[in-house]
Scaffold this active site. Structure first.
Site, PDB file in Angstrom:
ATOM      1  N   TYR A 145       0.842  -1.216   0.000  1.00 49.33           N
ATOM      2  CA  TYR A 145       0.000   0.000   0.000  1.00 49.33           C
ATOM      3  C   TYR A 145       0.872   1.259   0.000  1.00 49.33           C
ATOM      4  CZ  TYR A 145      -3.101  -3.568   1.984  1.00 49.33           C
ATOM      5  OH  TYR A 145      -3.784  -4.718   2.232  1.00 49.33           O
ATOM      6  N   LYS A 189      21.071  -8.635  21.837  1.00 49.49           N
ATOM      7  CA  LYS A 189      19.814  -8.035  22.298  1.00 49.49           C
ATOM      8  C   LYS A 189      18.798  -9.160  22.383  1.00 49.49           C
ATOM      9  CE  LYS A 189      17.255  -4.729  23.662  1.00 49.49           C
ATOM     10  NZ  LYS A 189      17.475  -3.980  24.913  1.00 49.49           N
ATOM     11  N   ASP A 222      22.364  -2.088  24.644  1.00 47.80           N
ATOM     12  CA  ASP A 222      22.144  -0.840  25.405  1.00 47.80           C
ATOM     13  C   ASP A 222      23.167  -0.721  26.535  1.00 47.80           C
ATOM     14  OD1 ASP A 222      20.842  -3.063  26.459  1.00 47.80           O
ATOM     15  OD2 ASP A 222      18.965  -2.038  26.921  1.00 47.80           O
ATOM     16  N   ASP A 246      27.439  -0.495  13.868  1.00 49.52           N
ATOM     17  CA  ASP A 246      27.446   0.830  13.226  1.00 49.52           C
ATOM     18  C   ASP A 246      27.304   1.890  14.310  1.00 49.52           C
ATOM     19  OD1 ASP A 246      27.210   2.880  11.246  1.00 49.52           O
ATOM     20  OD2 ASP A 246      25.046   2.842  11.573  1.00 49.52           O
ATOM     21  N   ASP A 250      30.386   4.686  16.153  1.00 50.25           N
ATOM     22  CA  ASP A 250      30.393   6.153  16.281  1.00 50.25           C
ATOM     23  C   ASP A 250      30.705   6.540  17.729  1.00 50.25           C
ATOM     24  OD1 ASP A 250      29.675   6.571  13.549  1.00 50.25           O
ATOM     25  OD2 ASP A 250      28.420   8.282  14.105  1.00 50.25           O
TER      26      ASP A 250
HETATM   27  C1  IPM Z   1      29.015   3.599   8.118  1.00 47.91           C
HETATM   28  C2  IPM Z   1      27.822   4.366   7.603  1.00 47.91           C
HETATM   29  C3  IPM Z   1      26.994   3.491   6.686  1.00 47.91           C
HETATM   30  C4  IPM Z   1      26.548   2.253   7.454  1.00 47.91           C
HETATM   31  C5  IPM Z   1      25.773   4.206   6.111  1.00 47.91           C
HETATM   32  C6  IPM Z   1      26.189   5.470   5.423  1.00 47.91           C
HETATM   33  C7  IPM Z   1      24.951   3.336   5.228  1.00 47.91           C
HETATM   34  O1  IPM Z   1      27.074   4.865   8.659  1.00 47.91           O
HETATM   35  O2  IPM Z   1      29.812   3.107   7.303  1.00 47.91           O
HETATM   36  O3  IPM Z   1      29.183   3.555   9.332  1.00 47.91           O
HETATM   37  O4  IPM Z   1      25.599   2.312   8.239  1.00 47.91           O
HETATM   38  O5  IPM Z   1      27.166   1.216   7.270  1.00 47.91           O
HETATM   39 MN    MN Z   2      28.010   4.623  10.600  1.00 45.94          MN
END
Ligand code: IPM
Ligand code: MN
Ligand code: NAD
Length: 354
Positions: A145, A189, A222, A246, A250
């Protein structure tokens, strides 16, 4: 003289600013080690999309395949939806070349301030080993949809025992090779996801049994996020699924000072296909075009590429040159509290290599 052919995809935004600095470093270190590089530049990305309606041409994978490795800047443009750019360029390469092991080291270099007050240079030294070809990023799903008020989206995770097992074995092998804390943490998780993460946990237990010399722990994602902040020094190798890692990578990038220092390797450990090396960060549209992006993450990724291509001495020299620039503290981009340009940082690394 050994010649290495490197496919280069600078991509979008700051990708086009960091890649030239990594190339300069490769050329310089190559010169010292009887290595020559043939860079095959591919102008794929958002500009290619505006012109041709796709991020890379049909047949792109065949063009990349004969290269020894791929060096990538960043992908993403504010005027194109991210799912179009990333599913059009970066993610298909990781999958086509079965680059199932995404290695993302985080080391707090002496001379760099962590946003955490406690850790000092050298205290944080971990590596996130990310499953890179399946899991939550499996291209399985669809709309029903579509665009109607009752629309439905289904996005299915795919966890295979083979996929879990090979990335976990890879993580244990890295823990042995690094020979630091000899510890592997598995990210799960399974308290909420009673299928995929239960398979993940069971596979982890089975693989761990083959590595009695390596200490293990299993952490809910978490709690892992919290522990990356609370006790980052305790981690050595961290293995997790595509999405969890991912996010965690970061966090690991920022606790060692900046996204601008986080390097990564997308490896096909079987070496059937070329592996790909890229910074963890994206195209950073907020600073693109200003000449102030930190090129060190890309330079360190190029260093990881040298290591993968069997020139470990050259790889170590690149890392040592970066460490020396950071320890001096004189030449650094604004993300590290400095006033230098991208190019000045590149030049400072070249001087340390001299
Ligand atoms: C990374 C980036 C990519 C991922 C994105 C841009 C698709 O965040 O390489 O960490 O999630 O793998
Ligand atoms: Mn990333
Ligand atoms: P980002 O990593 O591009 O930027 C996040 C923040 O960190 C920004 O404030 C940026 O200025 C800063 N930063 C990142 N790298 C830096 C560096 N080398 N030096 C100094 N500062 C740096 O993440 P985002 O803003 O969430 O995403 C921007 C675009 O990039 C989006 O289109 C996203 O999809 C894409 N993206 C691509 C990749 C990739 O190509 N591998 C990775 C992540 C995000």
């Amino acid at each position: 003289m050994k010649t290495l052919t490197i496919a280069v995809i600078a991509g979008d935004g700051v990708g086009t600013e960091v890649i030239p600095q990594a190339k300069r470093v490769l050329e310089k270190v190559g010169h010292k080690h009887e290595l020559s590089f043939v860079f095959e530049d591919f102008d794929w990305g958002a500009e290619h999309f505006f012109r041709w309606g796709q991020m890379m041409p049909a047949g792109a994978i065949d063009l990349l395949q004969p290269c020894d490795a791929i060096l990538l800047g960043a992908v993403g443009h504010p005027k194109i939806p991210d799912h179009t750019t990333l599913n059009g360029l970066l993610l298909p390469i990781r999958r086509a070349f079965d680059q199932y092991a995404n290695v993302r080291p985080a080391y707090l270099y002496p001379g760099v301030a962590s946003p955490l007050s406690r850790p000092k240079g050298g205290d944080i030294d971990l590596v996130v080993v990310r499953e890179n070809t399946e899991g939550e990023y499996a291209p399985v799903g669809g709309f029903v949809y579509r665009y109607q008020p009752e629309e439905v989206a289904i996005q299915t995770s795919v966890f295979t025992r083979r996929g879990c097992e090979r990335i976990m074995r890879f993580a244990f092998e890295i823990a042995r090779q690094r020979d630091r804390k000899r510890r592997v943490a598995s990210i799960t998780k399974s308290n909420a996801q009673g299928y995929s993460m239960v398979l993940w946990d069971r596979t982890f237990q089975d693989v761990a049994a083959d590595y009695p010399d390596i200490e293990t722990e299993s952490l809910l994602v978490d709690a892992a996020a919290m522990n990356f902040i609370r006790r980052p020094e305790s981690f050595d190798v961290v293995v997790g699924s595509n999405l969890f890692s991912d996010i965690l990578s970061d966090i690991s990038a920022i606790i060692v000072g900046s996204m601008g220092l986080a390097a990564s390797a997308n490896l096909d450990p079987s070496r059937r296909f070329p592996s790909m090396f890229e910074p963890v960060h994206g195209s950073a549209p907020d600073i693109a075009g200003k000449g102030i992006v930190n090129p060190l993450a890309t330079i360190l990724s190029a260093g990881m590429m040298l290591d993968h291509l069997g020139v470990a001495d050259a790889a170590r020299e690149v890392q040592a040159a970066v460490a020396a620039v950071l320890a001096d503290g004189k030449v650094r981009t604004p993300d590290l509290g400095g006033k230098s340009s991208t190019e000045e940082v590149g030049t400072a690394v070249l001087e340390k290599l001299a």
